[in-house]
Design a protein around this motif. Structure first.
Motif, PDB file in Angstrom:
ATOM      1  N   GLY A 126       0.581 -16.319  -1.696  1.00 20.79           N
ATOM      2  CA  GLY A 126      -0.885 -16.845  -2.155  1.00 20.79           C
ATOM      3  C   GLY A 126      -1.272 -15.793  -2.145  1.00 20.79           C
ATOM      4  N   VAL A 127      -1.071 -14.357  -2.474  1.00 23.09           N
ATOM      5  CA  VAL A 127      -1.104 -13.644  -2.826  1.00 23.09           C
ATOM      6  C   VAL A 127      -2.271 -13.983  -4.281  1.00 23.09           C
ATOM      7  CG1 VAL A 127      -0.767 -11.341  -4.148  1.00 23.09           C
ATOM      8  CG2 VAL A 127       0.663 -12.087  -2.446  1.00 23.09           C
ATOM      9  N   ARG A 128      -2.983 -13.190  -4.563  1.00 28.30           N
ATOM     10  CA  ARG A 128      -4.127 -13.326  -5.989  1.00 28.30           C
ATOM     11  C   ARG A 128      -4.452 -12.488  -6.360  1.00 28.30           C
ATOM     12  NH1 ARG A 128      -8.277 -16.276  -3.484  1.00 28.30           N
ATOM     13  NH2 ARG A 128      -9.440 -15.763  -5.840  1.00 28.30           N
ATOM     14  N   TYR A 129      -4.642 -12.625  -8.161  1.00 20.90           N
ATOM     15  CA  TYR A 129      -5.003 -11.483  -8.848  1.00 20.90           C
ATOM     16  C   TYR A 129      -5.653 -10.461  -8.043  1.00 20.90           C
ATOM     17  CZ  TYR A 129      -3.056 -12.644 -13.378  1.00 20.90           C
ATOM     18  OH  TYR A 129      -2.300 -12.449 -14.355  1.00 20.90           O
ATOM     19  N   ASN A 130      -6.430 -10.298  -7.530  1.00 22.92           N
ATOM     20  CA  ASN A 130      -7.336  -9.013  -7.159  1.00 22.92           C
ATOM     21  C   ASN A 130      -6.580  -8.177  -6.517  1.00 22.92           C
ATOM     22  OD1 ASN A 130      -8.066 -10.922  -5.611  1.00 22.92           O
ATOM     23  ND2 ASN A 130      -9.412  -9.645  -4.244  1.00 22.92           N
ATOM     24  N   HIS A 131      -5.676  -8.822  -5.297  1.00 19.87           N
ATOM     25  CA  HIS A 131      -4.115  -8.087  -4.974  1.00 19.87           C
ATOM     26  C   HIS A 131      -2.900  -7.590  -5.704  1.00 19.87           C
ATOM     27  CE1 HIS A 131      -5.283 -10.714  -1.209  1.00 19.87           C
ATOM     28  NE2 HIS A 131      -6.155  -9.986  -1.409  1.00 19.87           N
ATOM     29  N   VAL A 132      -3.464  -7.613  -6.603  1.00 19.15           N
ATOM     30  CA  VAL A 132      -2.506  -6.383  -8.174  1.00 19.15           C
ATOM     31  C   VAL A 132      -2.543  -5.958  -8.959  1.00 19.15           C
ATOM     32  CG1 VAL A 132      -0.120  -7.274  -9.150  1.00 19.15           C
ATOM     33  CG2 VAL A 132      -0.558  -8.460  -7.121  1.00 19.15           C
ATOM     34  N   HIS A 133      -1.879  -5.305  -9.481  1.00 20.70           N
ATOM     35  CA  HIS A 133      -2.080  -4.358 -10.877  1.00 20.70           C
ATOM     36  C   HIS A 133      -1.457  -4.769 -11.776  1.00 20.70           C
ATOM     37  CE1 HIS A 133      -3.552  -0.388  -9.032  1.00 20.70           C
ATOM     38  NE2 HIS A 133      -2.407  -0.595  -7.795  1.00 20.70           N
ATOM     39  N   PRO A 134      -2.526  -5.513 -13.269  1.00 15.49           N
ATOM     40  CA  PRO A 134      -1.898  -5.978 -13.556  1.00 15.49           C
ATOM     41  C   PRO A 134      -1.094  -5.689 -14.456  1.00 15.49           C
ATOM     42  CG  PRO A 134      -4.154  -4.824 -14.031  1.00 15.49           C
ATOM     43  CD  PRO A 134      -3.992  -4.917 -12.904  1.00 15.49           C
ATOM     44  N   LEU A 135      -0.274  -6.548 -14.767  1.00 15.50           N
ATOM     45  CA  LEU A 135       1.148  -6.201 -15.788  1.00 15.50           C
ATOM     46  C   LEU A 135       0.958  -5.264 -17.134  1.00 15.50           C
ATOM     47  CD1 LEU A 135       3.354  -9.442 -15.631  1.00 15.50           C
ATOM     48  CD2 LEU A 135       3.899  -7.100 -14.353  1.00 15.50           C
ATOM     49  N   THR A 136      -0.038  -5.288 -17.378  1.00 18.72           N
ATOM     50  CA  THR A 136      -0.389  -5.573 -19.008  1.00 18.72           C
ATOM     51  C   THR A 136      -2.014  -4.419 -18.951  1.00 18.72           C
ATOM     52  OG1 THR A 136      -3.516  -6.997 -18.874  1.00 18.72           O
ATOM     53  CG2 THR A 136      -1.149  -8.396 -19.522  1.00 18.72           C
ATOM     54  N   LEU A 137      -1.747  -3.677 -17.630  1.00 18.18           N
ATOM     55  CA  LEU A 137      -2.318  -1.964 -17.777  1.00 18.18           C
ATOM     56  C   LEU A 137      -1.928  -0.932 -19.261  1.00 18.18           C
ATOM     57  CD1 LEU A 137      -1.924  -1.221 -14.154  1.00 18.18           C
ATOM     58  CD2 LEU A 137      -4.139  -1.000 -15.410  1.00 18.18           C
ATOM     59  N   ALA A 138      -2.471  -0.494 -19.541  1.00 17.59           N
ATOM     60  CA  ALA A 138      -2.557   0.274 -20.770  1.00 17.59           C
ATOM     61  C   ALA A 138      -1.772   1.607 -20.247  1.00 17.59           C
ATOM     62  CB  ALA A 138      -3.551   0.887 -21.007  1.00 17.59           C
ATOM     63  N   ALA A 139       0.165   2.526 -20.625  1.00 15.89           N
ATOM     64  CA  ALA A 139      -0.068   3.480 -20.684  1.00 15.89           C
ATOM     65  C   ALA A 139      -0.774   4.852 -20.124  1.00 15.89           C
ATOM     66  CB  ALA A 139       1.422   3.669 -21.865  1.00 15.89           C
ATOM     67  N   THR A 140      -1.970   4.995 -20.285  1.00 15.18           N
ATOM     68  CA  THR A 140      -2.655   5.514 -20.170  1.00 15.18           C
ATOM     69  C   THR A 140      -3.753   5.460 -18.924  1.00 15.18           C
ATOM     70  OG1 THR A 140      -4.433   4.854 -21.429  1.00 15.18           O
ATOM     71  CG2 THR A 140      -3.042   6.484 -22.684  1.00 15.18           C
ATOM     72  N   ASP A 141      -3.728   4.154 -18.010  1.00 14.50           N
ATOM     73  CA  ASP A 141      -4.651   4.150 -17.366  1.00 14.50           C
ATOM     74  C   ASP A 141      -3.449   4.465 -16.251  1.00 14.50           C
ATOM     75  OD1 ASP A 141      -4.705   2.251 -13.893  1.00 14.50           O
ATOM     76  OD2 ASP A 141      -5.334   1.664 -15.993  1.00 14.50           O
ATOM     77  N   PRO A 142      -4.448   4.983 -14.765  1.00 19.14           N
ATOM     78  CA  PRO A 142      -4.239   6.153 -13.270  1.00 19.14           C
ATOM     79  C   PRO A 142      -2.517   4.915 -12.969  1.00 19.14           C
ATOM     80  CG  PRO A 142      -5.621   6.064 -13.781  1.00 19.14           C
ATOM     81  CD  PRO A 142      -5.212   5.309 -15.071  1.00 19.14           C
ATOM     82  N   ASN A 143      -2.787   4.034 -12.998  1.00 20.63           N
ATOM     83  CA  ASN A 143      -2.168   3.794 -12.062  1.00 20.63           C
ATOM     84  C   ASN A 143      -1.169   2.092 -12.712  1.00 20.63           C
ATOM     85  OD1 ASN A 143      -3.419   3.413  -9.611  1.00 20.63           O
ATOM     86  ND2 ASN A 143      -5.541   2.007 -10.636  1.00 20.63           N
TER      87      ASN A 143
END
Length: 485
Positions: free
Chosen positions: A286-303
């Motif tokens: 039951g992990v929530r979306y706010n617990h996970v770094h999104p798959l769609t992060l841009a390559a320039t995002d530090p995460n």
């Protein structure tokens, strides 16, 4: 840090959590232990395909042959081993009690078109002879004469399964008497840098072969580097019971699965079925979306390197812990504390679902189970929740009217409902529901003068419908005020 992989003193740390893969129980930090993603937290019969005379004795032991004439048995792993990297596999072998018995047992790597249904000959074939695209590491307990390079004592040799007579890669090594009613530890090692395949039996080197560049090991597998492996045995006119056993399949078997066949094994893939929903969400906890770094992060995002990984920490400041990625507490074992049933000090405020679906089984006591992470046709409801603001153009006026059952209205309680921009009114609850008109499809179609924006629940199609001015449409993807809802 490059694309989620970091090197610390030449030690691979795929999820960048400060814990090297060699001791990390969750190499991609999705909360699903590697053992689970490799399919090894299962009954032995779910890990191995048993053919011929092979039968499961218990969840640690497989008997490949009984002490019966002319038997041939095979136990193949459903997962594959990758010769593009080094690995070690271990098991215990039982060769029977009759020193005049036969015929022996072998570890076999193969890329036969028959896959896990591949079978070899009985007697001197040790259950492997005749299998296409394979290499055999035998423990031979019978002397079949010089044509096979055999010697009188029990011995080891490496040969190609398609041609036992002309395919000997090593000469026989004397292993003494192994038909002594005892279990003997076998360790098989593939050293990728040196391209050397070797194995020991009760600590004695039974065979070692270094593959030259002209004929690499993949040439024996029809060009493949990922192949099936398993164990074969046989009897002929002479017999012995011959078995294998494991004490910890997670550490003893170098098996990996690649559900979406994208070249990234599941234990390193944060979206194993490539359905766009992170494994962390599709797991059982039951992990929530706010617990996970999104798959769609841009390559320039530090995460970017952490995309799809759980970001809840143990205490927020554990030494060596990347910001908001993982716990390095002693109890975590490289598994995010959010789903780590072995830890008791996790932050219950940031982890409201810590007790939901935490995995508990004899094979693994921490982490979450795979859930729907390997089922492309079945996602997780959390992936259908909103994760972008409703307003995408301009600046909408704040919502000034709301009804909440959570007691958080006002500037000092989260600035609700003012932060819900662009609405006339907002309703806020986690245990209450808003009931709107409920009609069948036929009744909705019979509405005489529908108005654009009209909303009703369709009890026939089980969906919320909106009238767009010309037709009724099921409304399936809601929005919300921010990513963290």
């Amino acid at each position: 840090m490059i694309s989620g992989f970091s090197l610390h003193a030449q030690t691979l740390d795929s999820d960048g959590d400060g814990i090297p893969n060699s001791i990390d129980l969750d190499d991609d930090n999705d909360g699903i232990p590697d053992c689970v993603e490799r399919g090894l937290n299962a009954e032995i019969s779910d890990i191995f395909k048993l053919d011929g005379s092979a039968v499961q004795i218990n969840n640690e032991e497989i008997r490949i042959t009984a002490a019966t004439n002319y038997q041939s048995g095979q136990a193949w792993t459903y997962g594959k081993v990758n010769f593009a990297r080094s690995f070690v596999l271990t098991y215990d072998a039982y060769l029977g009690t009759d020193d005049n018995g036969a015929d022996g047992l072998a570890t076999v790597f193969q890329n036969s078109p028959d896959g896990v249904d591949a079978a070899g000959g009985a007697g001197q074939g040790i259950g492997a002879q005749g299998i296409a695209n394979g290499i055999v590491l035998e423990i031979d307990t019978y002397d079949n004469g010089p044509v096979l390079g055999d010697i009188s004592n029990d011995h080891g040799q490496i040969w190609t399964s398609a041609d036992q007579v002309n395919g000997m890669l090593t000469t026989a090594v004397d292993l003494g008497n192994l038909e002594d009613g005892a279990w003997h530890t076998v360790v098989v090692t593939w050293d990728f840098p040196s391209k050397t395949l070797s194995y020991t039996v009760s600590g004695v080197l039974a065979g070692s072969y270094t593959f030259p560049d002209a004929t690499p090991i993949t040439s024996y597998f029809g060009g493949a580097s990922k192949v099936y492996f398993g164990y074969t045995a046989s009897t002929g006119g002479a017999v012995n019971e011959q078995s294998i056993r494991f004490t910890n399949v997670c550490s003893q078997l170098p098996v990996d699965l690649d559900t979406d066949d994208d070249g990234v094994v599941d234990r390193l893939d944060t979206d194993s079925d490539k359905d766009g929903c992170p494994d962390a969400l599709e797991g059982s906890a039951g992990v929530r979306y706010n617990h996970v770094h999104p798959l769609t992060l841009a390559a320039t995002d530090p995460n970017y390197a952490y995309r799809g990984q759980i970001k809840v920490t143990f205490d927020g400041s554990s030494p060596g812990t990347p910001s908001q990625v993982i716990s390095t507490s002693a109890n975590a074992n490289g598994i995010p504390q959010l789903v780590n049933g072995a830890g008791n000090n996790y932050n219950a405020v940031s982890n409201p679902n810590n007790a939901a679906g935490v995995m508990s089984s004899p094979a693994m006591t921490v982490g979450q189970d795979i859930g729907t992470s390997k089922l492309i046709a079945q996602g997780d409801p959390e992936c259908n929740r909103c994760f972008r603001p409703a307003n995408t153009i301009g600046t909408a006026a704040p919502t000034t009217f709301g009804i909440t059952s959570l007691g958080r209205a006002g500037i000092n309680s989260g600035n609700w409902p003012m932060k819900m921009n662009g609405a006339y009114a907002a309703l806020d609850a986690k245990t209450k529901g808003l009931v709107i008109n409920r009609l069948t499809t036929a009744q909705i179609s019979a509405i005489a003068v529908p108005v654009a924006g009209m909303m009703v629940f369709d009890t026939t199609l089980n969906c919320l419908k909106l009238y767009d001015g010309s037709s009724w449409n099921c409304y399936t993807n809601q929005t919300c005020d921010d990513f963290n809802q």
